[in-house]
Enzyme design. Sequence first.
Site, PDB file in Angstrom:
ATOM      1  N   LYS A 293     -15.984 -15.217   4.795  1.00 53.09           N
ATOM      2  CA  LYS A 293     -17.259 -15.228   4.927  1.00 53.09           C
ATOM      3  C   LYS A 293     -18.221 -14.762   4.009  1.00 53.09           C
ATOM      4  O   LYS A 293     -18.413 -14.322   3.464  1.00 53.09           O
ATOM      5  CB  LYS A 293     -17.434 -14.157   6.390  1.00 53.09           C
ATOM      6  CG  LYS A 293     -16.733 -14.563   7.896  1.00 53.09           C
ATOM      7  CD  LYS A 293     -16.556 -13.671   9.298  1.00 53.09           C
ATOM      8  CE  LYS A 293     -18.541 -13.562   9.214  1.00 53.09           C
ATOM      9  NZ  LYS A 293     -18.903 -12.710  10.175  1.00 53.09           N
TER      10      LYS A 293
ATOM     11  N   ARG B 227       0.623  -0.962  -0.363  1.00 57.35           N
ATOM     12  CA  ARG B 227       0.140   0.290   0.194  1.00 57.35           C
ATOM     13  C   ARG B 227       0.980   0.841  -0.149  1.00 57.35           C
ATOM     14  O   ARG B 227       0.423   2.527  -0.709  1.00 57.35           O
ATOM     15  CB  ARG B 227      -1.103  -0.152   1.167  1.00 57.35           C
ATOM     16  CG  ARG B 227      -2.356  -0.722   0.822  1.00 57.35           C
ATOM     17  CD  ARG B 227      -2.899  -1.043   2.738  1.00 57.35           C
ATOM     18  NE  ARG B 227      -4.098  -1.849   1.698  1.00 57.35           N
ATOM     19  CZ  ARG B 227      -5.057  -2.122   2.789  1.00 57.35           C
ATOM     20  NH1 ARG B 227      -4.697  -2.216   4.194  1.00 57.35           N
ATOM     21  NH2 ARG B 227      -6.632  -2.416   2.443  1.00 57.35           N
TER      22      ARG B 227
ATOM     23  N   GLY C 120     -12.340  -4.758   0.820  1.00 52.32           N
ATOM     24  CA  GLY C 120     -13.908  -4.664   1.160  1.00 52.32           C
ATOM     25  C   GLY C 120     -14.174  -3.276   0.063  1.00 52.32           C
ATOM     26  O   GLY C 120     -15.499  -3.454  -0.941  1.00 52.32           O
TER      27      GLY C 120
ATOM     28  N   GLY D 182      -8.329  -8.165   1.559  1.00 50.44           N
ATOM     29  CA  GLY D 182      -7.019  -8.123   2.269  1.00 50.44           C
ATOM     30  C   GLY D 182      -5.875  -8.915   2.537  1.00 50.44           C
ATOM     31  O   GLY D 182      -4.727  -9.690   1.777  1.00 50.44           O
TER      32      GLY D 182
HETATM   33  P1  ADP Z   1     -10.321 -11.287   1.867  1.00 48.46           P
HETATM   34  O1  ADP Z   1      -9.362 -10.713   2.883  1.00 48.46           O
HETATM   35  O2  ADP Z   1      -9.186 -11.553   0.924  1.00 48.46           O
HETATM   36  O3  ADP Z   1     -11.236 -11.005   1.046  1.00 48.46           O
HETATM   37  P2  ADP Z   1     -10.699 -13.241   3.447  1.00 48.46           P
HETATM   38  O4  ADP Z   1     -11.202 -11.661   4.727  1.00 48.46           O
HETATM   39  O5  ADP Z   1     -12.330 -13.462   3.134  1.00 48.46           O
HETATM   40  O6  ADP Z   1     -10.072 -12.629   2.560  1.00 48.46           O
HETATM   41  O7  ADP Z   1     -11.003 -15.000   3.652  1.00 48.46           O
HETATM   42  C1  ADP Z   1      -9.297 -15.253   4.268  1.00 48.46           C
HETATM   43  C2  ADP Z   1      -9.030 -15.556   4.783  1.00 48.46           C
HETATM   44  O8  ADP Z   1      -9.809 -17.182   5.441  1.00 48.46           O
HETATM   45  C3  ADP Z   1      -7.417 -16.505   5.230  1.00 48.46           C
HETATM   46  O9  ADP Z   1      -7.013 -15.743   6.739  1.00 48.46           O
HETATM   47  C4  ADP Z   1      -7.709 -17.938   6.092  1.00 48.46           C
HETATM   48  O10 ADP Z   1      -7.342 -18.616   6.713  1.00 48.46           O
HETATM   49  C5  ADP Z   1      -9.197 -17.858   5.897  1.00 48.46           C
HETATM   50  N1  ADP Z   1     -10.046 -20.280   5.864  1.00 48.46           N
HETATM   51  C6  ADP Z   1     -10.049 -20.052   3.790  1.00 48.46           C
HETATM   52  N2  ADP Z   1     -10.103 -21.270   4.108  1.00 48.46           N
HETATM   53  C7  ADP Z   1     -10.799 -21.670   5.176  1.00 48.46           C
HETATM   54  C8  ADP Z   1     -10.606 -22.651   6.180  1.00 48.46           C
HETATM   55  N3  ADP Z   1     -10.978 -23.618   4.440  1.00 48.46           N
HETATM   56  N4  ADP Z   1     -10.475 -22.738   6.805  1.00 48.46           N
HETATM   57  C9  ADP Z   1     -11.243 -21.689   7.792  1.00 48.46           C
HETATM   58  N5  ADP Z   1     -10.579 -20.869   7.483  1.00 48.46           N
HETATM   59  C10 ADP Z   1      -9.917 -20.366   6.220  1.00 48.46           C
HETATM   60  C1  3PG Z   2      -8.780  -1.980   4.525  1.00 51.52           C
HETATM   61  O1  3PG Z   2      -7.750  -2.897   5.716  1.00 51.52           O
HETATM   62  O2  3PG Z   2      -9.497  -2.983   3.969  1.00 51.52           O
HETATM   63  C2  3PG Z   2      -8.811  -0.439   4.992  1.00 51.52           C
HETATM   64  O3  3PG Z   2      -7.717  -0.109   5.134  1.00 51.52           O
HETATM   65  C3  3PG Z   2     -10.293  -0.162   5.314  1.00 51.52           C
HETATM   66  O4  3PG Z   2     -10.360  -1.069   6.543  1.00 51.52           O
HETATM   67  P1  3PG Z   2     -11.380  -0.921   7.638  1.00 51.52           P
HETATM   68  O5  3PG Z   2     -11.357  -2.466   7.240  1.00 51.52           O
HETATM   69  O6  3PG Z   2     -10.899  -0.932   9.010  1.00 51.52           O
HETATM   70  O7  3PG Z   2     -11.731   0.340   7.379  1.00 51.52           O
HETATM   71 MG    MG Z   3      -9.916 -10.608   5.210  1.00 47.29          MG
END
Ligand code: ADP
Ligand code: 3PG
Ligand code: MG
Length: 428
Positions: A199, A38, A408, A385
């Site tokens: 999720k 970033r 997001g 992220g």
């Molecule tokens: P992003 O930040 O890229 O949008 P998410 O926050 O939705 O992705 O999800 C990422 C997380 O999902 C990772 O930290 C990983 O540990 C978790 N994850 C992926 N597959 C599994 C699984 N089968 N069981 C538990 N956690 C999982």
């Molecule tokens: C991110 O990490 O997605 C951005 O920096 C926004 O952070 P936030 O989800 O805490 O608002």
């Molecule tokens: Mg994430």
Amino acid sequence: MFTKKTVKDLNVKGKRVLVRVDYNVPLTSGGKIEDDYRITQSLPTLQYLLDKGAAIILCSHLGRPEGKVVPSMSLLPVAKRLHELLKLPVEFANDCVGPETLEKAQALKPGQILLLENVRFHPEEEANDKKFAKELAALADVFVQDAFGVVHHGAVSVSGLPKLLPSAAGLLLAKEVDTITKVMREPERPMVAVVGGAKIADKIDILKKFIEMADMVAIGGAMANTFLKATGVDVAKSLVDDGELQIAKDIMAQAQSEAKERDFVFFLPRDGVVAQKADKNTPTRIVDWGALAVADIEHYPKRVPASASKVAANEKILDIGPFSGAFIAGSLQLAGTVIWNGTMGMAEVAGTQGPVGPYAHGTELIMEGMLGDFGHKPFSVVGGGDTVAYVQSRGLTDSFNHVSTGGGASLELMAGRKLPGITALEDK
Ligand code: ADP
Ligand code: 3PG
Ligand code: MG
């Protein structure tokens, strides 16, 4: 096309420019920056402003301190990194507002840079406080929004400041919006969306959007567990969003009706890597439940003979299995565009012999498929992220066509939502 003013439409010579950047970078417990993507992505805007004779005041958040001063969320380590990257002195203000900061800001000369302490140390930032907005605005003559990662929020440094100062987008923000909007509007087809991560709740809108417009949607990660459970697969101790089972069913129904109308594939993993604990030393097994969650979708290879097995009661699914990984990666060889969000498993667990751990193979296969390792290289976009952190940890960021700095924000932009931080900026 990006319709807002950008820094290139401004005359910034001799002006103090307040740039909202997203320096929300991962730090180790010792305060070391783990990933500076970033920061490096913000450099073209900063360099442009410096070249044009501006003084720069940088404003960012880091983490979610919830309106309190949390020393571990200080931006001071970022000032140091920025200094190394720009090879210029970077001044730091211990508070983003207040008399001392105002003095520092007013003393800035063209070519100088001041980084303000975490804007979220003040509760007024997220409460959209007008007085706080005025105090921040008083630091500068012009506002530039370059924090793509936060433009989906309403906050003082997002939608408040453009009301008080002449405003424009930075080069990173413009590039993010242009690239993502274009790929969603006119993707090279076939278009494949690979969606994983944790999720469903965070990704409902984007799933619906992809089912409407993509040629294939492939699900992985913990998200797949919820879909599988909704179809009756016993996922035992796997991470599941139990509150989202009905939504998972609704989404599958939408996928099914889409597949009746046109060539469309909705792929749920049919095998997985399971273990009792998500660590690198616990033995893993491959389980092939063979169930075809959305079996009547025509293009799915019907009932490949399964070594039919079950996830044991004390096990959890931690990655997609080799069949599913190969099936998705193979499909990418036919794709014109691939949009990927969410790891296919717990990829961040390192291995015993190196960085690629026991639950990263699905994610690695997706990356190989996207990057042309099997011969064909589709246009590739990555968001999220944790996903981007993994790509970065593997040193592959530059190999994709676009790696978004937003989590997001990139999902909301892809889903077609209006983003308040962009709406607030001046039109061209
Ligand atoms: P992003 O930040 O890229 O949008 P998410 O926050 O939705 O992705 O999800 C990422 C997380 O999902 C990772 O930290 C990983 O540990 C978790 N994850 C992926 N597959 C599994 C699984 N089968 N069981 C538990 N956690 C999982
Ligand atoms: C991110 O990490 O997605 C951005 O920096 C926004 O952070 P936030 O989800 O805490 O608002
Ligand atoms: Mg994430």
